[in-house]
Motif scaffolding. Structure first.
Motif, PDB file in Angstrom:
ATOM      1  N   UNK A   3       0.859  -1.388  -0.023  1.00  0.00           N
ATOM      2  CA  UNK A   3       0.074   0.077  -0.023  1.00  0.00           C
ATOM      3  C   UNK A   3       0.830   1.345   0.064  1.00  0.00           C
ATOM      4  N   UNK A   4       0.275   2.274   0.039  1.00  0.00           N
ATOM      5  CA  UNK A   4       0.808   3.640   0.022  1.00  0.00           C
ATOM      6  C   UNK A   4       0.074   4.594   0.897  1.00  0.00           C
ATOM      7  N   UNK A   5       0.999   5.514   1.638  1.00  0.00           N
ATOM      8  CA  UNK A   5       0.424   6.621   2.270  1.00  0.00           C
ATOM      9  C   UNK A   5       1.196   7.815   1.994  1.00  0.00           C
ATOM     10  N   UNK A   6       0.523   8.972   2.054  1.00  0.00           N
ATOM     11  CA  UNK A   6       1.263  10.231   2.274  1.00  0.00           C
ATOM     12  C   UNK A   6       0.613  11.311   3.181  1.00  0.00           C
ATOM     13  N   UNK A   7       1.056  12.374   3.520  1.00  0.00           N
ATOM     14  CA  UNK A   7       0.448  13.426   4.393  1.00  0.00           C
ATOM     15  C   UNK A   7       0.237  14.718   3.291  1.00  0.00           C
TER      16      UNK A   7
END
Length: 793
Positions: free
Chosen positions: A100-104
């Motif tokens: 998966x991926x995550x960013x802010x």
């Protein structure tokens, strides 16, 4: 199922049973198990929404816009704010292996700011937005962040839109100020545009029991240079963004740090944007290898012309383990030995690779042909088979690659007449000897091991040294050996395989191994198979195969240098006969079972104790026979019938082996059943008072070795014959262990306690497997029993 979820179920109870409702909740929870904010209530809302449309709570959260400063953990809302910063997405894997991926995103209005978390499903929405945009985000969960402040998590169905009706007075201005490197201020956030000068290999570290990674990019603009450090997941941005030396980048929200009076940048929640930005071009200067002198921070390009294995060492400072690897780099002007350290050793290198090294240090080195060597450091960039090489460079490197990649045929190597030449060869390993330990003049311990090597056209001897000697090699396996040194032996060319050589096992389906003859073919070319009845003294280059019919216990002995040695005897048989085998040291300690098939490649055949026997020398390989060889052997039961032939005493001949005799014991001699032996030389020792003295060595012996023996006469209906039972057979005959007999008889000096037990053996009937030999002293044949099959009165 709690009351809140049951209330949701009331809305769809006419369409689903409670069991079906729970099953759908479980399905949604499983689909979204990688997202921390998905709980059973959220999943239940999804089920209801899918059936009857948006829930009442959804309608409220999508319609009501709350000020950022009024948000509270646990609420669901739509929020509006100006984007002040966007991070690069970070990849992750769950414990179950899902990616998966995550960013802010940093969102701000006049009442406050909040960190917005976007997950894999949401990140694609960012393609239409950038810093400075005012946006509306619907359907977010407000939680308490890890810093104690609020954090907004998007859901899979959340939306992001430009908020065109925004009252600009309610939102702070966004200014993307670009700061020159020379104007950076410590402990601030800054935006810069620069060109990447160098990307060193990431390093690993350990903190609080967890392993992390870090690297520092070297950046340059028109005003100066600075390092930019990426930690852990951010290191992956180098590959994800395709960053390389020479690229221009815009970096937003970099943290400016100061240490020891020197500034550096650290990446945290900022963003790296690769593009064509207005920043001075940087051209890396490369030096020709032939022009290298003692200097720092140089860059070279060349071909790996010699490659050594990774070596480990212990640091003197803290006792930790380090790694290094040496290889030679060549261009059209010369070669230089290069040493890489730590994580750089994990980079996959192959002889013939083109390598680009930026930021290494050259030093004088008396042990290299060029007089210099190259050392890398934490800030060195190492690139393998880089792109953007000029046609001229490619032509030069291709020519070098052709030379360094040449494989010598062993038939050529056999004709060499000069020591010290380094060659690369491919072949199959056979006749792999034991590891031999020796002591060097400086007192250190060394190891050596010999083997034979053939490619079907020629064969050479191999000598492995030290660590190479300790490695495991497969008999018949295909190997490539690099940097082997030619040594002219007395009778043939040999190859020394030392610390700078590499031994690489080749998969059988590889291109190089497929062109080698099979091990069976090479074995047939080099050796001749012989039956056991046909072997002769001093036979060479033969293979014998048999089945183990006898196996003795391992015997330990003291060598003259004080070290321990081990010896074991086997007897093997085929359909033509049987022969004894003597095994030493490591081979003696292996597990050999009666009935097993065994194969000896290139054994020594010697004459001992009036019969031929096999000795396993350094050039002998002990192998497991293949299926066809096993099929040619009789079974163990068949061998017992053909080899253990019953005979009467009258019918015995002085060269009989493995005959089966049944008779009754008489005249059992019990006056001397324990013989004291010297543990070093094996000679009988005399006992003088309380001391044992070896008549051969002439030295007192603290602990002699005892030989247990029971001599007797064996009688059947046709005659009688002398027979002597030793050690294990004597123990079996007396039903006592040798150690107990030694203690009972006071080291053999007082046989009184044993007299009755020995006398009871008279009249005992025994069935034995035995060899027959001629007793020169008494001029008669006698029995040398090997096994007691039965005993009874």
């Amino acid at each position: 199922m709690d009351n809140e979820i049951l209330e949701l179920y009331e809305q769809v109870k006419d369409k689903l049973t409670i069991e079906e409702f729970q099953a759908k909740i479980n399905d949604i929870s499983k689909e979204n198990e990688d997202l921390g904010f998905v709980d059973d209530y959220y999943a239940a809302e999804q089920v209801v929404n899918n059936i009857i449309g948006a829930s009442k709570d959804d309608q409220k959260s999508n319609g009501e816009i709350l000020n950022i400063g009024d948000l509270e953990p646990g609420s669901q809302a739509a929020i509006v704010g100006r984007i002040m910063g966007i991070s690069n997405p970070k990849s992750f894997k769950t414990r179950k292996g899902k990616s998966g991926q995550v960013c802010n995103m940093e969102l701000k209005d006049s009442t406050g700011d909040i960190r917005v978390v976007l997950w894999t499903e949401n990140i694609k929405l960012l393609k239409n937005f950038k810093e400075g945009n005012i946006v509306k985000i619907t359907d977010v969960d407000i939680k308490e962040g890890f810093r104690g402040d609020n954090e907004a998590n998007l859901r899979p169905r959340s939306t992001i839109t430009h908020f065109k009706e925004a009252d600009l007075s309610k939102f702070p201005e966004y200014e993307e100020k670009i700061t020159d490197i020379e104007d950076l201020v410590p402990e601030t956030k800054a935006n810069i545009i620069a060109r990447i000068v160098r990307i060193p290999t990431p390093r690993t570290y350990e903190k609080n029991g967890k392993e992390g990674k870090v690297t520092s990019l070297e950046l340059k603009d028109a005003t100066g240079e600075i390092s930019y450090t990426l930690w852990n997941k951010n290191v992956d941005l180098i590959d994800e963004l395709g960053l390389d030396a020479g690229d221009s980048v815009k970096i937003l929200g970099a943290q400016v740090r100061e240490r020891n009076g020197e500034l550096s940048l650290t990446h945290w929640d900022g963003r790296i944007i690769k593009g064509d930005f207005d920043v001075p071009e940087f051209t890396q200067e490369f030096i020709k290898i032939g022009d290298i002198t003692e200097q720092n921070n140089i860059a070279i390009k060349g071909v790996i012309s010699k490659l050594q294995d990774i070596r480990t060492f212990t640091r003197k400072s803290d006792g930790s383990e380090g790694k290094l690897r040496n290889f030679d780099v060549s261009d059209d002007t010369g070669s230089i030995r290069t040493t890489i350290w730590g994580n750089d050793t994990d980079i996959l290198l192959t002889k013939g690779d083109i390598v680009k090294i930026i930021g290494a240090d050259a030093r004088f080195d008396d042990y290299t042909d060029s007089g210099y060597s190259l050392n890398t450091n934490f800030n060195t960039q190492l690139s393998i088979n880089p792109e953007n090489l000029s046609d001229e460079e490619l032509d030069i490197f291709d020519e070098i690659k052709q030379k360094v990649s040449q494989i010598k045929r062993l038939s050529e190597v056999e004709e060499f007449d000069e020591d010290g030449i380094e060659v690369d060869v491919i072949g199959r390993m056979f006749a792999i000897g034991e590891i031999n330990e020796f002591q060097r003049d400086d007192g250190s311990v060394g190891y050596a091991r010999s083997a034979k090597f053939s490619d079907g056209e020629g064969r050479v001897g191999l000598t492995f040294w030290d660590q190479k000697a300790k490695q495991e090699y497969k008999t018949g396996g295909a190997y490539k050996i690099e940097n082997a040194k030619v040594r002219l032996g007395m009778y043939e060319v040999e190859l020394n395989i030392g610390g700078s050589a590499r031994v690489i096992e080749l998969p059988e389906d590889s291109d190089q191994a497929r062109f080698l003859p099979s091990f069976k073919t090479i074995e047939t070319m080099l050796y001749s198979h012989k039956s056991l009845a046909d072997v002769e003294e001093d036979d060479e280059g033969i293979i014998v195969t048999g089945r183990i019919i006898e196996s003795s216990d391992v015997r330990e002995f003291d060598r003259t240098d004080g070290s321990k040695g081990y010896v074991k005897s086997l007897e093997i048989a085929d359909n033509s006969g049987s022969i004894n085998v003597t095994l030493w040291n490591e081979n003696a300690k292996k597990e050999w079972n009666v009935g097993d098939a065994i194969k000896f490649q290139d054994p020594q055949i010697s004459f001992r104790n009036d019969s031929l026997e096999i000795n396993v020398s350094r050039s002998t390989s002990i192998l497991e026979p293949d299926e066809s060889e096993i099929d040619d052997l009789p079974t163990y039961d068949e061998l017992k019938e053909s080899i253990y032939v019953p005979k009467t005493i009258e019918a015995l001949e002085d060269d009989d082996r493995n005959v089966r005799i049944t008779g009754t014991l008489k005249e059992v001699f019990g006056n001397k059943i324990l013989i004291t032996k010297c543990p070093s030389c094996g000679n009988t020792v005399d006992q003088s008072s309380d001391d044992f003295v070896c008549s051969f060595c002439g030295e007192p012996i603290d602990e002699p070795r005892y030989l247990l023996m029971v001599p007797a006469r064996l009688e059947d209906d046709t005659g009688e014959i002398s027979i002597t039972f030793f050690d294990n057979l004597a123990e079996e005959l007396l039903d006592m262990k040798k150690e107990d007999i030694i203690n009972l008889t006071d080291n053999g000096s007082d046989l009184g306690p044993m007299e009755g037990r020995i006398d009871d053996l008279n009249g005992l009937t025994v069935e034995v497997i035995t060899n027959v030999s001629f007793d020169d002293y008494n001029e008669e044949i006698r029995l040398n029993p090997k096994r007691i099959l039965s005993k009874y009165y």
